[in-house]
Design an enzyme around this catalytic site. Sequence first.
Site, PDB file in Angstrom:
ATOM      1  N   SER A 153      25.160  11.788  18.232  1.00 26.80           N
ATOM      2  CA  SER A 153      25.081  10.562  17.422  1.00 26.80           C
ATOM      3  C   SER A 153      26.337   9.736  17.671  1.00 26.80           C
ATOM      4  O   SER A 153      27.368  10.270  18.081  1.00 26.80           O
ATOM      5  CB  SER A 153      25.019  10.939  15.935  1.00 26.80           C
ATOM      6  OG  SER A 153      25.245   9.797  15.111  1.00 26.80           O
ATOM      7  N   TYR A 168      27.897  15.964   8.622  1.00 25.89           N
ATOM      8  CA  TYR A 168      27.131  15.396   9.743  1.00 25.89           C
ATOM      9  C   TYR A 168      28.079  14.950  10.853  1.00 25.89           C
ATOM     10  O   TYR A 168      27.863  15.234  12.029  1.00 25.89           O
ATOM     11  CB  TYR A 168      26.274  14.236   9.241  1.00 25.89           C
ATOM     12  CG  TYR A 168      25.297  13.698  10.252  1.00 25.89           C
ATOM     13  CD1 TYR A 168      24.122  14.379  10.534  1.00 25.89           C
ATOM     14  CD2 TYR A 168      25.549  12.507  10.929  1.00 25.89           C
ATOM     15  CE1 TYR A 168      23.217  13.890  11.474  1.00 25.89           C
ATOM     16  CE2 TYR A 168      24.655  12.009  11.867  1.00 25.89           C
ATOM     17  CZ  TYR A 168      23.485  12.708  12.127  1.00 25.89           C
ATOM     18  OH  TYR A 168      22.601  12.208  13.059  1.00 25.89           O
TER      19      TYR A 168
HETATM   20  N1  LIG Z   1      17.316   7.996  13.774  1.00 25.91           N
HETATM   21  C1  LIG Z   1      18.524   7.646  14.173  1.00 25.91           C
HETATM   22  O1  LIG Z   1      18.883   6.482  14.114  1.00 25.91           O
HETATM   23  C2  LIG Z   1      19.469   8.661  14.742  1.00 25.91           C
HETATM   24  C3  LIG Z   1      19.149   9.996  14.879  1.00 25.91           C
HETATM   25  N2  LIG Z   1      20.054  10.864  15.455  1.00 25.91           N
HETATM   26  C4  LIG Z   1      19.707  12.275  15.718  1.00 25.91           C
HETATM   27  O2  LIG Z   1      18.488  12.296  16.420  1.00 25.91           O
HETATM   28  C5  LIG Z   1      17.806  13.493  16.143  1.00 25.91           C
HETATM   29  C6  LIG Z   1      16.407  13.158  15.690  1.00 25.91           C
HETATM   30  O3  LIG Z   1      16.467  12.454  14.456  1.00 25.91           O
HETATM   31  P1  LIG Z   1      15.306  11.492  13.936  1.00 25.91           P
HETATM   32  O4  LIG Z   1      14.252  11.426  14.940  1.00 25.91           O
HETATM   33  O5  LIG Z   1      15.911  10.250  13.461  1.00 25.91           O
HETATM   34  O6  LIG Z   1      14.857  12.246  12.621  1.00 25.91           O
HETATM   35  P2  LIG Z   1      13.531  13.030  12.306  1.00 25.91           P
HETATM   36  O7  LIG Z   1      13.727  13.651  10.970  1.00 25.91           O
HETATM   37  O8  LIG Z   1      12.334  12.175  12.527  1.00 25.91           O
HETATM   38  O9  LIG Z   1      13.525  14.148  13.427  1.00 25.91           O
HETATM   39  C7  LIG Z   1      14.153  15.361  13.276  1.00 25.91           C
HETATM   40  C8  LIG Z   1      13.162  16.419  13.633  1.00 25.91           C
HETATM   41  O10 LIG Z   1      13.794  17.682  13.555  1.00 25.91           O
HETATM   42  C9  LIG Z   1      12.896  18.566  12.953  1.00 25.91           C
HETATM   43  N3  LIG Z   1      13.580  19.717  12.376  1.00 25.91           N
HETATM   44  C10 LIG Z   1      14.393  19.730  11.294  1.00 25.91           C
HETATM   45  N4  LIG Z   1      14.779  20.996  11.064  1.00 25.91           N
HETATM   46  C11 LIG Z   1      14.220  21.776  12.021  1.00 25.91           C
HETATM   47  C12 LIG Z   1      14.250  23.162  12.315  1.00 25.91           C
HETATM   48  N5  LIG Z   1      14.957  24.017  11.571  1.00 25.91           N
HETATM   49  N6  LIG Z   1      13.555  23.617  13.383  1.00 25.91           N
HETATM   50  C13 LIG Z   1      12.839  22.767  14.142  1.00 25.91           C
HETATM   51  N7  LIG Z   1      12.759  21.444  13.916  1.00 25.91           N
HETATM   52  C14 LIG Z   1      13.450  20.961  12.865  1.00 25.91           C
HETATM   53  C15 LIG Z   1      12.186  17.727  11.896  1.00 25.91           C
HETATM   54  O11 LIG Z   1      11.012  18.333  11.444  1.00 25.91           O
HETATM   55  C16 LIG Z   1      11.966  16.458  12.676  1.00 25.91           C
HETATM   56  O12 LIG Z   1      10.777  16.540  13.437  1.00 25.91           O
HETATM   57  C17 LIG Z   1      18.641  14.228  15.092  1.00 25.91           C
HETATM   58  O13 LIG Z   1      19.440  15.179  15.736  1.00 25.91           O
HETATM   59  C18 LIG Z   1      19.486  13.115  14.492  1.00 25.91           C
HETATM   60  O14 LIG Z   1      20.670  13.617  13.965  1.00 25.91           O
HETATM   61  C19 LIG Z   1      21.249  10.439  15.906  1.00 25.91           C
HETATM   62  C20 LIG Z   1      21.618   9.144  15.764  1.00 25.91           C
HETATM   63  C21 LIG Z   1      20.761   8.160  15.168  1.00 25.91           C
HETATM   64  C1  LIG Z   2      24.032   4.108   5.169  1.00 27.18           C
HETATM   65  C2  LIG Z   2      22.742   4.746   4.713  1.00 27.18           C
HETATM   66  C3  LIG Z   2      22.888   5.172   3.251  1.00 27.18           C
HETATM   67  C4  LIG Z   2      23.124   4.008   2.353  1.00 27.18           C
HETATM   68  C5  LIG Z   2      23.302   4.502   0.955  1.00 27.18           C
HETATM   69  O1  LIG Z   2      22.342   5.025   0.410  1.00 27.18           O
HETATM   70  O2  LIG Z   2      24.407   4.355   0.450  1.00 27.18           O
HETATM   71  C6  LIG Z   2      22.372   5.970   5.548  1.00 27.18           C
HETATM   72  C7  LIG Z   2      21.114   6.697   4.984  1.00 27.18           C
HETATM   73  C8  LIG Z   2      20.381   7.290   6.178  1.00 27.18           C
HETATM   74  C9  LIG Z   2      21.376   7.096   7.308  1.00 27.18           C
HETATM   75  C10 LIG Z   2      20.812   7.165   8.707  1.00 27.18           C
HETATM   76  C11 LIG Z   2      20.114   8.500   8.970  1.00 27.18           C
HETATM   77  O3  LIG Z   2      20.972   9.582   8.611  1.00 27.18           O
HETATM   78  C12 LIG Z   2      19.669   8.650  10.454  1.00 27.18           C
HETATM   79  C13 LIG Z   2      20.739   8.285  11.483  1.00 27.18           C
HETATM   80  C14 LIG Z   2      21.749   9.397  11.621  1.00 27.18           C
HETATM   81  C15 LIG Z   2      22.824   9.047  12.593  1.00 27.18           C
HETATM   82  O4  LIG Z   2      23.173   9.842  13.436  1.00 27.18           O
HETATM   83  C16 LIG Z   2      23.484   7.749  12.410  1.00 27.18           C
HETATM   84  C17 LIG Z   2      22.519   6.652  12.208  1.00 27.18           C
HETATM   85  C18 LIG Z   2      21.411   6.942  11.162  1.00 27.18           C
HETATM   86  C19 LIG Z   2      20.348   5.850  11.379  1.00 27.18           C
HETATM   87  C20 LIG Z   2      21.946   6.911   9.732  1.00 27.18           C
HETATM   88  C21 LIG Z   2      22.661   5.606   9.415  1.00 27.18           C
HETATM   89  C22 LIG Z   2      23.178   5.548   7.979  1.00 27.18           C
HETATM   90  O5  LIG Z   2      24.124   6.537   7.795  1.00 27.18           O
HETATM   91  C23 LIG Z   2      22.032   5.766   7.010  1.00 27.18           C
HETATM   92  C24 LIG Z   2      21.060   4.586   7.161  1.00 27.18           C
END
Ligand SMILES: NC(=O)C1=CN([C@@H]2O[C@H](COP(=O)(O)OP(=O)(O)OC[C@H]3O[C@@H](n4cnc5c(N)ncnc54)[C@H](O)[C@@H]3O)[C@@H](O)[C@H]2O)C=CC1
Ligand SMILES: C[C@H](CCC(=O)O)[C@H]1CC[C@H]2[C@@H]3[C@H](O)C[C@@H]4CC(=O)CC[C@]4(C)[C@H]3C[C@H](O)[C@]12C
Length: 263
Positions: A153, A168
Amino acid sequence: MAYFDFSGKVVAVTGASSGLGKQMAEGYAQQGANLVLLARRVERLEASAAEWSEKYGIEVLPCACDVTDEASIQAAIDAADAKFGHIEVLVNSAGGEKGTGTKIVDFQRSDWDFTMNLDLTSIFSMCKMVGGYMQKNIEAGKQTYGRIINIASIYGLVGNTALPTCAYHASKGAVVNFTRAAAAEFAPTGITVNAICPGYFYTELTTETLDTEYFQNFAKSTVPMQRYGQAGELCAAALFLGAEEASYVTGQMLAVDGGYTCV
Ligand SMILES: NC(=O)C1=CN([C@@H]2O[C@H](COP(=O)(O)OP(=O)(O)OC[C@H]3O[C@@H](n4cnc5c(N)ncnc54)[C@H](O)[C@@H]3O)[C@@H](O)[C@H]2O)C=CC1
Ligand SMILES: C[C@H](CCC(=O)O)[C@H]1CC[C@H]2[C@@H]3[C@H](O)C[C@@H]4CC(=O)CC[C@]4(C)[C@H]3C[C@H](O)[C@]12C
Protein backbone atom coordinates in the site's frame (compact mmCIF):
# COMPACT_ATOMS: atom_id res chain seq x y z
CA MET A 1 8.66 -11.85 -29.41
CA ALA A 2 5.11 -11.42 -28.10
CA TYR A 3 5.14 -9.75 -24.71
CA PHE A 4 2.65 -10.42 -21.91
CA ASP A 5 1.29 -13.66 -23.34
CA PHE A 6 0.15 -15.66 -20.33
CA SER A 7 -1.44 -18.54 -22.23
CA GLY A 8 -0.58 -21.88 -20.64
CA LYS A 9 0.71 -20.14 -17.51
CA VAL A 10 -0.94 -20.47 -14.09
CA VAL A 11 -1.61 -17.41 -11.95
CA ALA A 12 -2.74 -17.82 -8.31
CA VAL A 13 -4.42 -14.82 -6.67
CA THR A 14 -5.33 -14.54 -2.99
CA GLY A 15 -8.27 -12.38 -1.95
CA ALA A 16 -9.68 -13.08 -5.40
CA SER A 17 -13.32 -13.00 -4.32
CA SER A 18 -13.55 -9.20 -4.34
CA GLY A 19 -11.89 -5.86 -4.87
CA LEU A 20 -8.41 -5.50 -6.27
CA GLY A 21 -7.66 -9.24 -6.20
CA LYS A 22 -10.68 -9.98 -8.35
CA GLN A 23 -9.81 -7.16 -10.75
CA MET A 24 -6.21 -8.35 -11.17
CA ALA A 25 -7.32 -11.98 -11.61
CA GLU A 26 -9.57 -10.94 -14.47
CA GLY A 27 -6.71 -8.91 -15.96
CA TYR A 28 -4.58 -12.07 -16.17
CA ALA A 29 -7.55 -14.02 -17.54
CA GLN A 30 -7.85 -11.48 -20.37
CA GLN A 31 -4.22 -12.23 -21.27
CA GLY A 32 -4.94 -15.97 -21.46
CA ALA A 33 -3.68 -17.16 -18.05
CA ASN A 34 -5.22 -20.11 -16.27
CA LEU A 35 -6.18 -19.15 -12.73
CA VAL A 36 -6.17 -20.47 -9.20
CA LEU A 37 -8.61 -18.25 -7.31
CA LEU A 38 -8.01 -18.27 -3.56
CA ALA A 39 -10.31 -16.83 -0.90
CA ARG A 40 -12.57 -17.96 1.91
CA ARG A 41 -15.84 -17.23 0.08
CA VAL A 42 -15.66 -20.08 -2.42
CA GLU A 43 -19.13 -19.49 -3.89
CA ARG A 44 -17.95 -16.09 -5.19
CA LEU A 45 -14.89 -17.76 -6.73
CA GLU A 46 -17.08 -20.38 -8.39
CA ALA A 47 -19.18 -17.64 -9.99
CA SER A 48 -16.07 -15.92 -11.40
CA ALA A 49 -14.68 -19.28 -12.55
CA ALA A 50 -17.85 -20.08 -14.49
CA GLU A 51 -17.98 -16.61 -16.07
CA TRP A 52 -14.29 -16.25 -16.99
CA SER A 53 -13.67 -19.78 -18.26
CA GLU A 54 -16.52 -19.24 -20.74
CA LYS A 55 -15.60 -15.65 -21.62
CA TYR A 56 -11.82 -16.05 -21.96
CA GLY A 57 -11.47 -19.76 -22.82
CA ILE A 58 -9.23 -20.45 -19.82
CA GLU A 59 -9.19 -23.00 -17.00
CA VAL A 60 -10.00 -21.72 -13.52
CA LEU A 61 -9.67 -23.53 -10.19
CA PRO A 62 -11.74 -21.91 -7.42
CA CYS A 63 -10.23 -22.91 -4.12
CA ALA A 64 -11.26 -22.13 -0.53
CA CYS A 65 -8.18 -20.84 1.28
CA ASP A 66 -7.61 -18.96 4.52
CA VAL A 67 -4.23 -17.28 4.08
CA THR A 68 -3.68 -17.14 7.85
CA ASP A 69 -3.82 -20.95 8.09
CA GLU A 70 -0.84 -22.88 6.68
CA ALA A 71 -2.81 -26.15 6.48
CA SER A 72 -5.36 -24.37 4.30
CA ILE A 73 -2.58 -22.94 2.10
CA GLN A 74 -1.04 -26.40 1.70
CA ALA A 75 -4.41 -27.86 0.69
CA ALA A 76 -4.74 -25.13 -1.95
CA ILE A 77 -1.24 -25.82 -3.31
CA ASP A 78 -2.05 -29.55 -3.47
CA ALA A 79 -5.28 -28.82 -5.37
CA ALA A 80 -3.45 -26.51 -7.81
CA ASP A 81 -0.71 -29.10 -8.28
CA ALA A 82 -3.25 -31.83 -9.01
CA LYS A 83 -5.04 -29.68 -11.62
CA PHE A 84 -2.18 -27.79 -13.28
CA GLY A 85 1.17 -29.09 -11.95
CA HIS A 86 2.73 -25.62 -11.85
CA ILE A 87 2.15 -22.01 -10.67
CA GLU A 88 4.11 -19.27 -12.48
CA VAL A 89 2.63 -16.23 -10.74
CA LEU A 90 1.41 -15.64 -7.18
CA VAL A 91 -0.40 -12.40 -6.33
CA ASN A 92 -0.86 -11.87 -2.59
CA SER A 93 -3.85 -9.52 -2.46
CA ALA A 94 -5.79 -10.83 0.57
CA GLY A 95 -5.72 -8.28 3.34
CA GLY A 96 -7.69 -6.27 5.84
CA GLU A 97 -7.27 -4.63 9.18
CA LYS A 98 -8.78 -3.82 12.55
CA GLY A 99 -8.37 -0.74 14.69
CA THR A 100 -8.44 1.93 11.98
CA GLY A 101 -9.32 5.29 13.50
CA THR A 102 -7.79 4.45 16.90
CA LYS A 103 -4.70 6.29 18.11
CA ILE A 104 -1.62 4.34 19.23
CA VAL A 105 -2.20 5.12 22.91
CA ASP A 106 -5.65 3.47 22.76
CA PHE A 107 -4.86 0.80 20.17
CA GLN A 108 -5.91 -2.71 21.20
CA ARG A 109 -3.21 -5.38 21.16
CA SER A 110 -5.77 -7.81 19.67
CA ASP A 111 -6.37 -5.46 16.71
CA TRP A 112 -2.62 -5.10 16.23
CA ASP A 113 -2.16 -8.89 16.24
CA PHE A 114 -5.08 -9.45 13.86
CA THR A 115 -3.70 -6.94 11.36
CA MET A 116 -0.11 -8.15 11.49
CA ASN A 117 -1.26 -11.75 11.13
CA LEU A 118 -3.52 -11.08 8.14
CA ASP A 119 -1.45 -8.49 6.27
CA LEU A 120 2.12 -9.56 7.04
CA THR A 121 2.40 -13.10 8.40
CA SER A 122 0.09 -14.47 5.69
CA ILE A 123 2.43 -13.03 3.06
CA PHE A 124 5.39 -14.75 4.73
CA SER A 125 3.46 -18.06 4.70
CA MET A 126 2.35 -17.68 1.08
CA CYS A 127 5.86 -16.74 -0.11
CA LYS A 128 7.41 -19.57 1.87
CA MET A 129 4.97 -22.24 0.72
CA VAL A 130 4.10 -21.20 -2.85
CA GLY A 131 7.62 -19.85 -3.44
CA GLY A 132 8.98 -23.20 -2.21
CA TYR A 133 6.59 -25.02 -4.55
CA MET A 134 7.72 -22.86 -7.49
CA GLN A 135 11.37 -23.47 -6.62
CA LYS A 136 10.96 -27.28 -6.52
CA ASN A 137 9.10 -27.18 -9.83
CA ILE A 138 11.84 -25.11 -11.46
CA GLU A 139 14.49 -27.53 -10.21
CA ALA A 140 12.42 -30.45 -11.54
CA GLY A 141 11.88 -28.76 -14.94
CA LYS A 142 8.10 -28.47 -14.44
CA GLN A 143 8.14 -24.68 -14.87
CA THR A 144 10.80 -22.26 -15.99
CA TYR A 145 10.27 -19.20 -13.79
CA GLY A 146 8.23 -17.78 -10.89
CA ARG A 147 6.82 -14.35 -10.07
CA ILE A 148 5.57 -13.29 -6.64
CA ILE A 149 3.69 -9.99 -6.32
CA ASN A 150 2.81 -8.72 -2.85
CA ILE A 151 0.06 -6.11 -2.60
CA ALA A 152 1.33 -3.58 -0.07
CA SER A 153 0.00 0.00 0.00
CA ILE A 154 1.01 3.63 -0.19
CA TYR A 155 0.62 3.32 3.59
CA GLY A 156 3.62 0.97 3.51
CA LEU A 157 5.75 3.74 2.00
CA VAL A 158 4.58 6.86 3.84
CA GLY A 159 2.38 7.88 6.77
CA ASN A 160 -0.94 9.64 6.33
CA THR A 161 -2.84 12.55 7.79
CA ALA A 162 -6.32 11.20 7.05
CA LEU A 163 -6.61 8.92 10.06
CA PRO A 164 -4.58 6.97 12.63
CA THR A 165 -4.06 3.35 11.59
CA CYS A 166 -0.74 2.26 13.06
CA ALA A 167 -1.01 -1.54 12.68
CA TYR A 168 -1.95 -1.29 9.00
CA HIS A 169 0.98 1.05 8.32
CA ALA A 170 3.35 -1.21 10.23
CA SER A 171 2.18 -4.35 8.44
CA LYS A 172 2.37 -2.79 4.97
CA GLY A 173 5.78 -1.24 5.71
CA ALA A 174 6.96 -4.68 6.76
CA VAL A 175 5.56 -6.21 3.56
CA VAL A 176 7.67 -3.70 1.63
CA ASN A 177 10.93 -4.75 3.30
CA PHE A 178 9.98 -8.43 3.47
CA THR A 179 9.59 -8.18 -0.32
CA ARG A 180 13.18 -6.92 -0.64
CA ALA A 181 14.52 -9.69 1.64
CA ALA A 182 12.56 -12.39 -0.20
CA ALA A 183 13.66 -11.01 -3.58
CA ALA A 184 17.31 -11.29 -2.59
CA GLU A 185 16.87 -14.84 -1.32
CA PHE A 186 14.92 -16.11 -4.31
CA ALA A 187 17.02 -14.20 -6.88
CA PRO A 188 19.25 -17.13 -7.90
CA THR A 189 16.26 -19.44 -8.43
CA GLY A 190 14.48 -17.64 -11.29
CA ILE A 191 11.74 -16.38 -8.99
CA THR A 192 11.25 -12.62 -8.70
CA VAL A 193 9.50 -10.95 -5.76
CA ASN A 194 8.07 -7.46 -6.12
CA ALA A 195 5.35 -5.38 -4.49
CA ILE A 196 2.63 -3.11 -5.79
CA CYS A 197 1.69 -0.19 -3.55
CA PRO A 198 -1.83 0.91 -4.50
CA GLY A 199 -3.14 4.33 -3.61
CA TYR A 200 -6.80 5.18 -3.13
CA PHE A 201 -8.81 2.72 -5.19
CA TYR A 202 -12.53 2.22 -5.57
CA THR A 203 -13.62 -1.21 -4.37
CA GLU A 204 -16.92 -2.33 -2.94
CA LEU A 205 -15.56 -1.70 0.56
CA THR A 206 -14.13 1.76 -0.04
CA THR A 207 -16.66 3.39 -2.38
CA GLU A 208 -18.88 4.77 0.38
CA THR A 209 -15.98 6.47 2.20
CA LEU A 210 -14.14 7.61 -0.90
CA ASP A 211 -17.30 9.29 -2.18
CA THR A 212 -17.72 11.48 0.92
CA GLU A 213 -17.09 15.19 0.45
CA TYR A 214 -14.47 15.09 3.20
CA PHE A 215 -12.39 12.41 1.51
CA GLN A 216 -12.81 13.84 -1.98
CA ASN A 217 -11.40 17.15 -0.74
CA PHE A 218 -8.58 15.32 1.04
CA ALA A 219 -7.71 13.40 -2.14
CA LYS A 220 -7.78 16.57 -4.27
CA SER A 221 -5.10 18.10 -2.11
CA THR A 222 -2.94 14.97 -1.68
CA VAL A 223 -3.18 13.04 -4.97
CA PRO A 224 -1.48 14.94 -7.83
CA MET A 225 -3.84 13.36 -10.40
CA GLN A 226 -6.72 14.58 -8.22
CA ARG A 227 -8.71 11.37 -8.60
CA TYR A 228 -8.93 7.83 -7.23
CA GLY A 229 -7.79 4.69 -9.02
CA GLN A 230 -10.45 2.99 -11.12
CA ALA A 231 -11.19 -0.69 -11.64
CA GLY A 232 -8.56 -2.22 -13.90
CA GLU A 233 -5.86 0.42 -13.34
CA LEU A 234 -3.76 -1.97 -11.24
CA CYS A 235 -3.81 -4.63 -13.93
CA ALA A 236 -1.06 -3.10 -16.06
CA ALA A 237 1.32 -3.16 -13.07
CA ALA A 238 0.33 -6.72 -12.14
CA LEU A 239 0.73 -7.96 -15.72
CA PHE A 240 4.14 -6.31 -16.05
CA LEU A 241 5.53 -7.74 -12.81
CA GLY A 242 3.97 -11.15 -13.53
CA ALA A 243 5.34 -11.42 -17.05
CA GLU A 244 8.11 -13.85 -17.96
CA GLU A 245 9.84 -10.93 -19.68
CA ALA A 246 10.14 -8.96 -16.40
CA SER A 247 12.90 -11.39 -15.39
CA TYR A 248 15.47 -8.75 -14.33
CA VAL A 249 13.09 -6.80 -12.07
CA THR A 250 13.09 -7.93 -8.45
CA GLY A 251 12.79 -6.42 -4.99
CA GLN A 252 10.95 -3.36 -6.36
CA MET A 253 7.96 -1.41 -5.09
CA LEU A 254 5.68 -0.13 -7.82
CA ALA A 255 3.37 2.58 -6.50
CA VAL A 256 0.14 2.87 -8.48
CA ASP A 257 -1.23 5.92 -6.74
CA GLY A 258 -1.84 8.86 -9.08
CA GLY A 259 1.38 10.39 -7.76
CA TYR A 260 0.48 10.32 -4.02
CA THR A 261 3.98 9.20 -2.95
CA CYS A 262 5.90 11.42 -5.39
CA VAL A 263 5.19 14.64 -3.48
N1 LIG B 1 -8.70 -0.64 -2.01
C1 LIG B 1 -7.64 0.13 -1.92
O1 LIG B 1 -7.69 1.30 -2.26
C2 LIG B 1 -6.33 -0.41 -1.44
C3 LIG B 1 -6.15 -1.73 -1.06
N2 LIG B 1 -4.90 -2.17 -0.68
C4 LIG B 1 -4.65 -3.60 -0.37
O2 LIG B 1 -5.13 -4.36 -1.45
C5 LIG B 1 -5.52 -5.63 -0.99
C6 LIG B 1 -6.93 -5.90 -1.45
O3 LIG B 1 -7.81 -4.98 -0.82
P1 LIG B 1 -9.24 -4.60 -1.41
O4 LIG B 1 -9.44 -5.28 -2.68
O5 LIG B 1 -9.39 -3.14 -1.36
O6 LIG B 1 -10.20 -5.14 -0.27
P2 LIG B 1 -11.19 -6.35 -0.27
O7 LIG B 1 -11.70 -6.47 1.12
O8 LIG B 1 -12.17 -6.25 -1.39
O9 LIG B 1 -10.23 -7.57 -0.60
C7 LIG B 1 -9.55 -8.27 0.37
C8 LIG B 1 -9.81 -9.72 0.14
O10 LIG B 1 -9.07 -10.47 1.09
C9 LIG B 1 -9.89 -11.50 1.54
N3 LIG B 1 -9.45 -12.01 2.83
C10 LIG B 1 -9.49 -11.38 4.03
N4 LIG B 1 -9.03 -12.22 4.97
C11 LIG B 1 -8.67 -13.37 4.36
C12 LIG B 1 -8.12 -14.60 4.80
N5 LIG B 1 -7.83 -14.81 6.09
N6 LIG B 1 -7.88 -15.57 3.89
C13 LIG B 1 -8.16 -15.37 2.59
N7 LIG B 1 -8.69 -14.23 2.10
C14 LIG B 1 -8.93 -13.25 2.99
C15 LIG B 1 -11.28 -10.87 1.62
O11 LIG B 1 -12.29 -11.84 1.71
C16 LIG B 1 -11.29 -10.09 0.34
O12 LIG B 1 -11.69 -10.91 -0.74
C17 LIG B 1 -5.35 -5.61 0.53
O13 LIG B 1 -4.12 -6.19 0.85
C18 LIG B 1 -5.36 -4.12 0.84
O14 LIG B 1 -4.67 -3.86 2.02
C19 LIG B 1 -3.84 -1.35 -0.67
C20 LIG B 1 -3.97 -0.05 -1.00
C21 LIG B 1 -5.22 0.52 -1.40
C1 LIG C 1 -9.88 7.89 5.74
C2 LIG C 1 -10.97 6.85 5.79
C3 LIG C 1 -11.65 6.90 7.17
C4 LIG C 1 -12.31 8.22 7.41
C5 LIG C 1 -12.91 8.21 8.77
O1 LIG C 1 -13.83 7.44 8.99
O2 LIG C 1 -12.42 8.98 9.59
C6 LIG C 1 -10.43 5.43 5.57
C7 LIG C 1 -11.54 4.36 5.76
C8 LIG C 1 -11.22 3.22 4.80
C9 LIG C 1 -9.83 3.59 4.31
C10 LIG C 1 -9.38 2.93 3.03
C11 LIG C 1 -9.41 1.40 3.14
O3 LIG C 1 -8.71 0.98 4.31
C12 LIG C 1 -8.80 0.71 1.88
C13 LIG C 1 -7.46 1.28 1.43
C14 LIG C 1 -6.34 0.79 2.31
C15 LIG C 1 -5.02 1.36 1.90
O4 LIG C 1 -4.05 0.65 1.80
C16 LIG C 1 -4.96 2.82 1.73
C17 LIG C 1 -6.08 3.34 0.93
C18 LIG C 1 -7.48 2.82 1.35
C19 LIG C 1 -8.42 3.19 0.18
C20 LIG C 1 -7.96 3.44 2.66
C21 LIG C 1 -7.95 4.96 2.61
C22 LIG C 1 -8.45 5.59 3.90
O5 LIG C 1 -7.60 5.25 4.94
C23 LIG C 1 -9.85 5.10 4.21
C24 LIG C 1 -10.78 5.60 3.10
